[in-house]
Design an enzyme around this catalytic site. Structure first.
Site, PDB file in Angstrom:
ATOM      1  CG  HIS A  23     -27.973  34.526 -65.702  1.00  0.00           C
ATOM      2  ND1 HIS A  23     -26.631  34.535 -65.367  1.00  0.00           N
ATOM      3  CD2 HIS A  23     -28.029  34.229 -67.189  1.00  0.00           C
ATOM      4  CE1 HIS A  23     -25.902  34.353 -66.566  1.00  0.00           C
ATOM      5  NE2 HIS A  23     -26.640  34.214 -67.450  1.00  0.00           N
ATOM      6  CD  GLU A  63     -24.263  33.580 -70.481  1.00  0.00           C
ATOM      7  OE1 GLU A  63     -23.060  33.566 -70.814  1.00  0.00           O
ATOM      8  OE2 GLU A  63     -24.439  34.026 -69.298  1.00  0.00           O
ATOM      9  CG  ASP A 120     -26.642  36.025 -62.304  1.00  0.00           C
ATOM     10  OD1 ASP A 120     -26.537  34.954 -62.490  1.00  0.00           O
ATOM     11  OD2 ASP A 120     -26.283  36.834 -63.341  1.00  0.00           O
TER      12      ASP A 120
END
Length: 631
Positions: free
Chosen positions: A326, A396, A272
């Site tokens: 990420h 995201e 991440d």
């Protein structure tokens, strides 16, 4: 008369025998004073013989019947006969060793030294010493790889023959079904507290138990039949090792617990923005710049060993390289190496403007050198994991991160677009996804199913058809179980994995780690919430008349994100809630969590015996007194 003598659990102290015994009343084990009771039994015997499902977890999906008698035996007297194609035999042999280890864990701790089940003088009563349990395992297929098409079906027959031998016949289509069947057999066995004491004392009387060093005397259910196979091919836990590093010992223990529960997929969110802890041999700078420390690295050799460890226990490792968001630490070295910025917004502040949590970072998807590095990662991941499915992340994205990067904004402008228009970046994102998927196929030489999280990309029907096809992708749903996006995806024919955060996020319900109050997905998800969350019911809630959306569900995964969890909390956060998940995904029972309580409380005790730090569901009193701790 079978007398309950709990003394052996405390044998080293010479404890007095228990004054309690148990009876099976209306499907529940009820504790009674032993005095005057002629049909009492020890707790283990009662748990095995009382109730429609015995104490098997997860519940079987096919016909199942369990007897009412138990047979004592010594662990040394288990005999195995393995009938399988040559490629499977080594794995099957190892599975029997794991099976025996699980039985050894049943004996009380702190006892060890003398021959199992014998008196201090070394003698054993012939009736028990000669009692044999013969386990025959027959496997049909020579396959040793777990895929979405692998059968996990197995049949089991336990029979106490007239000659005194207990015969266990286990048939499975594949090794993986046989492994599950052996787990079921281990759950039909308990430590024999009564006869271990009697064997040690050499007498049939309720006297003090003498010191017994290794009372490996067990009882097995004398008769049982079942046919079993899972409802869903993907039964997973999602574990994050980027935000907090989790050592391999804890991951192996997690795999052990998954095997106990017949979960078959460890979805490893290994990288991440926070860290890149996995070695990519062809590009070592990723881990050099990305690991929290040189000690917090998963070497290529260790990863390969973990993959084999999981496969032996019926658990595939599903790697996730979350992208194009990420992505941050581990990617900073590009400019110094003359490759330009491989990632943008890395560690940018104020973080709220560029990502959902600190630190920020996203791929520089207009930098050609980034794709070269991505290809190296894909090549190494393919070699290490040999995956039958691969997770590409995909959630995201923050368009402001890309907008604020001069070279990405300039790229949009050079192609006649408006650098301030979000739709331009949506198109860039879709183009990245098409290119990354093609890169994976080119590197691996095959078309494995790809997994993506639900996101704006999976939501945008105008963009999706050019980037995502139901024949290529499985969509993992992390929104709520009532999100209309689920219905839209099912209508388009996309296979789904359910990870809806309102039921299956296991990190919820704790204090906020940024700011004050509770974390974003509170409240805490109880085991009852986990158990009662049905993927089938969710799919059917969106079905129009005549449709069959439930058939598109491939399974589910409960996620433990590691902002507030590491090796110290791993077991208690996962278990026994992970066991509740396991029964839901294995069996999709029509009954709810209330009907599973007694078996799960016992199964939690079983996990603790095997070294899993599962949190308690109720006081121990409730385990000793079925049915009294309910409303």
């Amino acid at each position: 008369m079978r007398l309950l003598l709990l003394c052996c659990a405390l044998a080293a102290a010479g404890a007095e025998p228990s004054v309690w015994t148990w009876r099976c009343e209306s499907g529940s084990c009820v504790r009674r004073p032993a005095a005057g009771v002629t049909d009492g039994m020890q707790l283990g015997t009662c748990k095995l013989t009382c109730g429609e499902l015995s104490v098997v977890w997860p519940r079987p999906t096919g016909p199942a019947a369990f007897g009412s008698e138990t047979v004592p035996f010594l662990i040394d007297n288990i005999q195995f006969q393995l009938v399988a194609p040559d490629p499977v035999k080594p794995m099957l042999q190892t599975a029997t060793e794991i099976f025996l280890d699980s039985l050894r864990a049943l004996q009380p701790s702190g006892l060890g030294g003398r021959r199992a089940g014998c008196r201090p003088d070394g003698a054993c009563e012939p009736a028990v010493a000669e009692q044999a349990v013969k386990v025959t395992v027959a496997v049909e297929s020579a396959g040793t790889a777990l895929t979405l098409e692998t059968s996990e079906y197995h049949q089991l027959l336990v029979n106490h023959t007239a000659g005194g031998q207990v015969s266990v016949l286990l048939y499975a289509t594949t090794f993986f079904g046989a492994r599950h069947g052996l787990e079921t057999v281990s759950q039909l066995i308990e430590y024999d507290e009564e006869n271990a004491c009697l064997q040690a004392s050499g007498a049939r009387s309720r006297t003090k138990c003498p010191i017994l060093d290794s009372p490996a005397l067990l009882i097995i259910l004398g008769s049982a039949t079942l046919s079993d196979a899972p409802v869903y091919p993907i039964r997973a836990l999602t574990i994050d090792t980027s935000r907090s590093f989790i050592p391999l010992s804890a991951l192996r223990r997690t795999i052990d617990a998954m095997a106990m529960n017949k979960l078959n997929t460890l979805h490893w969110h290994v990288t991440d923005t926070h860290s890149f802890p996995i070695e990519v041999s062809s590009e070592p700078r990723l881990v050099q710049y990305g690991a929290y420390s040189p000690r917090k690295v998963y070497s290529a050799r260790e990863v390969a060993q973990l993959v084999r460890y999981g496969r032996q226990r019926g658990v595939r490792l599903l790697p996730e390289l979350d992208a194009p968001a990420h992505v941050g630490y581990g990617w900073q070295w590009g400019e110094d190496a003359g490759l330009g910025r491989l990632a943008v917004c890395v560690g940018e502040e104020p973080w709220q403007s560029y990502c959902v949590e600190p630190p920020c970072g996203q791929m520089n998807i207009v930098n050609e050198n980034m794709y070269t590095v991505l290809g190296k990662i894909y090549k190494d991941f393919n070699a290490l994991f040999q995956p039958d499915i691969f997770h590409m992340g995909g959630d995201e994205i923050n368009f402001n991160c890309w907008k604020s990067s001069p070279e990405i904004a300039e790229h949009v402008k050079d192609r006649g677009g408006d650098p301030s228009d979000d739709s331009e970046y949506m198109r860039l994102w879709a183009q990245y996804q098409v290119r990354a998927a093609a890169l994976w196929r080119n590197v691996t030489g095959r078309s494995t199913p790809l997994v993506l999280w639900t996101s704006d990309l999976t939501k945008q029907e105008a963009v999706r058809p050019s980037a995502l096809k139901p024949s290529q992708y499985i969509i993992q749903v992390w929104t709520t179980g009532t999100d209309q996006q689920i219905g839209n995806l099912l209508r388009q024919g996309f296979p789904l994995l359910l990870s809806n955060y309102d039921a299956w996020y296991l990190d919820c319900g704790f204090s906020a780690w940024v700011g004050v109050g509770n974390n974003w997905c509170s409240p805490y998800k109880s085991w009852q919430t986990v158990y009662d969350n049905s993927p089938r019911a969710i799919a059917r809630s969106f079905e129009p008349a005549g449709a069959d959306y439930a058939s598109l569900v491939r399974g589910g995964s409960a996620a433990l994100w590691s902002e507030q969890s590491d090796a110290q909390t791993l077991d208690s956060r996962l278990w026994p809630r992970g066991a509740a998940l396991a029964e839901r995904l294995w069996a999709e029972p029509d009954t709810d969590s209330a009907a599973a309580l007694t078996r799960l409380v016992h199964h939690r005790e079983r996990m603790v015996q095997r070294g899993i730090g599962a949190e308690p569901l109720q006081p121990e009193y409730c385990h000793l007194n079925d049915g009294v701790c309910t409303t």
